[in-house]
Design a protein around this motif. Structure first.
Motif, PDB file in Angstrom:
ATOM      1  N   MET A   1      37.962  19.016  25.387  1.00 59.04           N
ATOM      2  CA  MET A   1      36.921  18.255  26.220  1.00 59.04           C
ATOM      3  C   MET A   1      36.758  18.273  27.601  1.00 59.04           C
ATOM      4  N   ALA A   2      37.975  19.427  28.196  1.00 57.05           N
ATOM      5  CA  ALA A   2      37.799  19.845  29.422  1.00 57.05           C
ATOM      6  C   ALA A   2      36.429  20.540  29.994  1.00 57.05           C
ATOM      7  N   ALA A   3      35.813  20.982  29.296  1.00 56.72           N
ATOM      8  CA  ALA A   3      34.587  22.043  29.360  1.00 56.72           C
ATOM      9  C   ALA A   3      33.206  20.945  29.361  1.00 56.72           C
ATOM     10  N   GLN A   4      33.585  19.735  29.006  1.00 56.96           N
ATOM     11  CA  GLN A   4      32.474  19.081  28.642  1.00 56.96           C
ATOM     12  C   GLN A   4      31.533  18.786  29.829  1.00 56.96           C
ATOM     13  N   GLY A   5      31.875  18.321  31.020  1.00 54.66           N
ATOM     14  CA  GLY A   5      31.212  18.032  32.153  1.00 54.66           C
ATOM     15  C   GLY A   5      30.640  19.147  32.865  1.00 54.66           C
ATOM     16  N   GLN A   6      30.924  20.409  32.566  1.00 60.49           N
ATOM     17  CA  GLN A   6      30.543  21.551  33.212  1.00 60.49           C
ATOM     18  C   GLN A   6      29.206  22.210  32.854  1.00 60.49           C
ATOM     19  N   ALA A   7      28.563  22.388  33.753  1.00 61.02           N
ATOM     20  CA  ALA A   7      27.237  23.047  33.314  1.00 61.02           C
ATOM     21  C   ALA A   7      27.495  24.468  32.971  1.00 61.02           C
ATOM     22  N   ILE A   8      26.508  25.189  32.685  1.00 65.55           N
ATOM     23  CA  ILE A   8      26.514  26.685  32.244  1.00 65.55           C
ATOM     24  C   ILE A   8      26.774  27.576  33.477  1.00 65.55           C
ATOM     25  N   ASP A   9      27.990  28.244  33.610  1.00 63.56           N
ATOM     26  CA  ASP A   9      28.195  28.861  34.861  1.00 63.56           C
ATOM     27  C   ASP A   9      27.856  30.519  34.550  1.00 63.56           C
ATOM     28  N   ALA A  10      26.563  30.933  34.886  1.00 60.45           N
ATOM     29  CA  ALA A  10      26.610  32.312  34.223  1.00 60.45           C
ATOM     30  C   ALA A  10      26.585  33.231  35.119  1.00 60.45           C
ATOM     31  N   LEU A  11      26.567  32.685  36.696  1.00 58.40           N
ATOM     32  CA  LEU A  11      26.530  33.845  37.720  1.00 58.40           C
ATOM     33  C   LEU A  11      27.943  34.290  38.303  1.00 58.40           C
ATOM     34  N   SER A  12      28.850  33.244  38.014  1.00 55.31           N
ATOM     35  CA  SER A  12      30.222  33.462  38.822  1.00 55.31           C
ATOM     36  C   SER A  12      30.797  34.922  38.428  1.00 55.31           C
ATOM     37  N   GLN A  13      30.368  35.437  37.187  1.00 55.60           N
ATOM     38  CA  GLN A  13      30.965  36.720  36.736  1.00 55.60           C
ATOM     39  C   GLN A  13      30.615  37.781  37.829  1.00 55.60           C
ATOM     40  N   PHE A  14      29.729  37.607  38.533  1.00 55.37           N
ATOM     41  CA  PHE A  14      29.556  38.537  39.660  1.00 55.37           C
ATOM     42  C   PHE A  14      29.851  38.410  41.099  1.00 55.37           C
ATOM     43  N   THR A  15      30.771  37.476  41.191  1.00 52.37           N
ATOM     44  CA  THR A  15      31.515  37.358  42.549  1.00 52.37           C
ATOM     45  C   THR A  15      32.462  38.331  42.703  1.00 52.37           C
ATOM     46  N   LEU A  16      32.492  38.760  43.787  1.00 49.53           N
ATOM     47  CA  LEU A  16      33.624  39.853  44.173  1.00 49.53           C
ATOM     48  C   LEU A  16      34.921  39.152  44.575  1.00 49.53           C
ATOM     49  N   THR A  17      35.600  39.718  44.125  1.00 51.21           N
ATOM     50  CA  THR A  17      37.255  39.221  44.324  1.00 51.21           C
ATOM     51  C   THR A  17      38.131  40.513  44.696  1.00 51.21           C
ATOM     52  N   PRO A  18      38.963  40.246  45.649  1.00 46.99           N
ATOM     53  CA  PRO A  18      39.819  41.421  46.082  1.00 46.99           C
ATOM     54  C   PRO A  18      40.676  41.778  44.965  1.00 46.99           C
ATOM     55  N   ALA A  19      40.849  43.043  44.705  1.00 46.58           N
ATOM     56  CA  ALA A  19      41.464  43.832  43.765  1.00 46.58           C
ATOM     57  C   ALA A  19      42.940  44.316  44.309  1.00 46.58           C
ATOM     58  N   LEU A  20      43.891  44.636  43.379  1.00 47.89           N
ATOM     59  CA  LEU A  20      45.070  45.318  43.999  1.00 47.89           C
ATOM     60  C   LEU A  20      45.889  44.600  44.767  1.00 47.89           C
ATOM     61  N   GLY A  21      45.867  43.295  44.897  1.00 53.64           N
ATOM     62  CA  GLY A  21      46.849  42.227  45.431  1.00 53.64           C
ATOM     63  C   GLY A  21      46.707  42.462  47.009  1.00 53.64           C
ATOM     64  N   VAL A  22      47.891  42.313  47.673  1.00 50.72           N
ATOM     65  CA  VAL A  22      47.985  42.090  49.083  1.00 50.72           C
ATOM     66  C   VAL A  22      47.024  43.497  49.811  1.00 50.72           C
ATOM     67  N   VAL A  23      47.353  44.345  49.150  1.00 51.49           N
ATOM     68  CA  VAL A  23      46.661  45.724  49.558  1.00 51.49           C
ATOM     69  C   VAL A  23      45.346  45.763  49.815  1.00 51.49           C
ATOM     70  N   GLY A  24      44.690  45.223  48.489  1.00 53.78           N
ATOM     71  CA  GLY A  24      43.319  45.335  48.325  1.00 53.78           C
ATOM     72  C   GLY A  24      42.886  44.089  49.080  1.00 53.78           C
ATOM     73  N   SER A  25      43.244  43.210  49.352  1.00 55.25           N
ATOM     74  CA  SER A  25      42.632  42.123  50.324  1.00 55.25           C
ATOM     75  C   SER A  25      42.747  42.263  51.680  1.00 55.25           C
ATOM     76  N   SER A  26      43.603  43.036  52.023  1.00 51.97           N
ATOM     77  CA  SER A  26      43.634  43.209  53.455  1.00 51.97           C
ATOM     78  C   SER A  26      42.540  44.249  53.708  1.00 51.97           C
ATOM     79  N   VAL A  27      42.179  45.090  53.225  1.00 56.04           N
ATOM     80  CA  VAL A  27      41.177  46.033  53.157  1.00 56.04           C
ATOM     81  C   VAL A  27      40.053  45.951  52.787  1.00 56.04           C
ATOM     82  N   ASN A  28      39.774  44.793  51.991  1.00 56.44           N
ATOM     83  CA  ASN A  28      38.491  44.262  51.332  1.00 56.44           C
ATOM     84  C   ASN A  28      38.379  45.205  50.032  1.00 56.44           C
ATOM     85  N   PHE A  29      39.214  45.749  49.493  1.00 52.03           N
ATOM     86  CA  PHE A  29      39.217  46.666  48.320  1.00 52.03           C
ATOM     87  C   PHE A  29      38.778  45.567  47.071  1.00 52.03           C
ATOM     88  N   THR A  30      37.501  45.617  46.693  1.00 49.06           N
ATOM     89  CA  THR A  30      37.125  44.505  45.574  1.00 49.06           C
ATOM     90  C   THR A  30      37.213  45.188  44.293  1.00 49.06           C
TER      91      THR A  30
END
Lengths: 251, 124
Positions: A1-30
């Motif tokens: 029931m946790a997913a009840q109130g949520q709308a369909i979120d189809a675009l968050s899959q394209f967000t960039l997140t830093p990869a490779l932990g601390v090293v990646g986030s310090s040089v913006n390696f996504t």
């Protein structure tokens, strides 16, 4: 029931997140960069390992490498002519960068870097720069006669030349938007129907039965996406070849 | 997809290095096969494919529709962007934008025509 109130979120899959932990986030390696590196390593690995056996009767990997090499070479020589050999490395690299991006995106938890207009636009601008530089090197200033087709009446020049220049400049945009739009549309569609499955399955017994329809559709869509992945890489490469043909031969 | 273009009988330089051996062998093989009547000459199909280039690969109507739409819109977008920046630079706010809007529409139609036009005769 946790997913009840949520709308369909189809675009968050394209967000960039830093990869490779601390090293990646310090040089913006996504994760997009990570998958680009993976794509390059996979392509190089396929070619190096495929070329290693040098068997007369090729094994599966060698056949794959040989097929890839020969088909792109044929695309170059068919579209550009005998001069197409010199542009083969460029077209081959482009094709495999796009193809690996599209195909890696089909894996679960993977990221499709060709779904970002920044990536496809960079590729298209590279193509158009190479094409223009090649044309200028081969034909010199004669290249600018490309914008006025021979045989057209001189009086129409003020109309034809701007139209041709705009048409030439619209190439990188159409090249990049085609790839980007195809990848985004495919992945959004997959996500939307997958969310339908989860939502309906959460609605009780009748929902579970109803969830079969979007699930079946998603299975078909996955197959279709594999087709699109190959087709868009092929279209990108062959359009590059056609543009190179124009710049080598003019008109 | 490109297998259909196998039969293009193009004069190719045979002595173009070691990489050229494979394809020139294929050419000679298909030429010999044609001479012996083992292979139907597919000149008309090959000529059509060579001229159109992409239409053979983009068989589906959906793909074609998408291509036409993108060609139209991208030419218009580029032209409007050019007009907008020229206007800002020269201080002629609406006029160049309007001019380039029309030119962009024309360029879009020219793009689409290039996409769907019948193949040009090889003598250029």
């Amino acid at each position: 029931m946790a997913a009840q109130g949520q709308a369909i979120d189809a675009l968050s899959q394209f967000t960039l997140t830093p990869a490779l932990g601390v090293v990646g986030s310090s040089v913006n390696f996504t994760q997009a960069n990570l998958f680009m590196v993976i794509a390059g390593l996979l392509t190089i690995g396929m070619l190096v390992l495929g070329a290693k056996p040098r068997a007369i009767v090729p094994g599966r990997l060698q056949a794959l490498a040989e097929l890839a090499y020969e088909n792109i070479l044929k695309m170059c020589t068919d579209q550009i002519g005998p001069e197409g050999r010199s542009y083969f490395p460029f077209v081959f690299t482009l094709f495999f960068f796009v193809l690996m991006g599209n195909l890696l995106g089909m894996l679960p938890w993977a990221f499709t870097y060709t779904s970002h207009i920044a990536v496809t636009m960079a590729l298209a601008l590279l193509v158009i720069t190479v094409v223009t530089v090649v044309a200028l090197r081969i034909h010199g200033l004669h290249f600018f006669s490309y914008f006025f087709p021979p045989g057209a009446p001189k009086a129409l020049a003020p109309l034809i030349i701007p139209v041709e220049v705009i048409s030439y400049l619209s190439r990188p945009l159409s090249l990049s938007v085609r790839l980007f739009a195809n990848m985004v549309a495919g992945h959004v569609m997959l996500k939307v129907f997958a969310t339908f499955v989860v939502m309906m399955a959460g609605a009780g017994t009748i929902g579970v039965i109803g969830a079969a329809a979007p699930l079946a559709l998603n299975v078909i869509l996955i197959g279709f996406e594999f087709l699109v992945a190959f087709l868009q890489a092929y279209v990108f490469a062959i359009l590059t070849c056609i543009y190179l043909h124009d710049s080598v031969h003019l008109h | 997809m490109s297998e259909e273009r196998d039969a293009i009988d193009r004069p190719r330089d045979v002595s173009s290095g070691p990489a050229g051996q494979g394809s020139s062998f294929e050419d000679r093989l298909s030429a010999a096969r044609r001479k012996q009547g083992l292979e139907a000459p597919r000149q008309d199909e090959a000529a059509a494919n060579a001229g159109v280039g992409l239409s053979a690969s983009q068989g589906s109507a959906l793909g074609m529709g998408m291509r036409v739409g993108i060609e139209l819109v991208s030419a218009l977008a580029v032209a409007v962007a050019i007009g907008w920046f020229l206007d800002g630079w020269l201080g002629t706010r609406p006029w160049l934008l309007m001019l380039f809007f029309v030119l962009g529409g024309a360029a879009g139609v020219a793009n689409v025509w290039r996409l769907v036009s019948p193949p040009k005769p090889p003598a250029k």
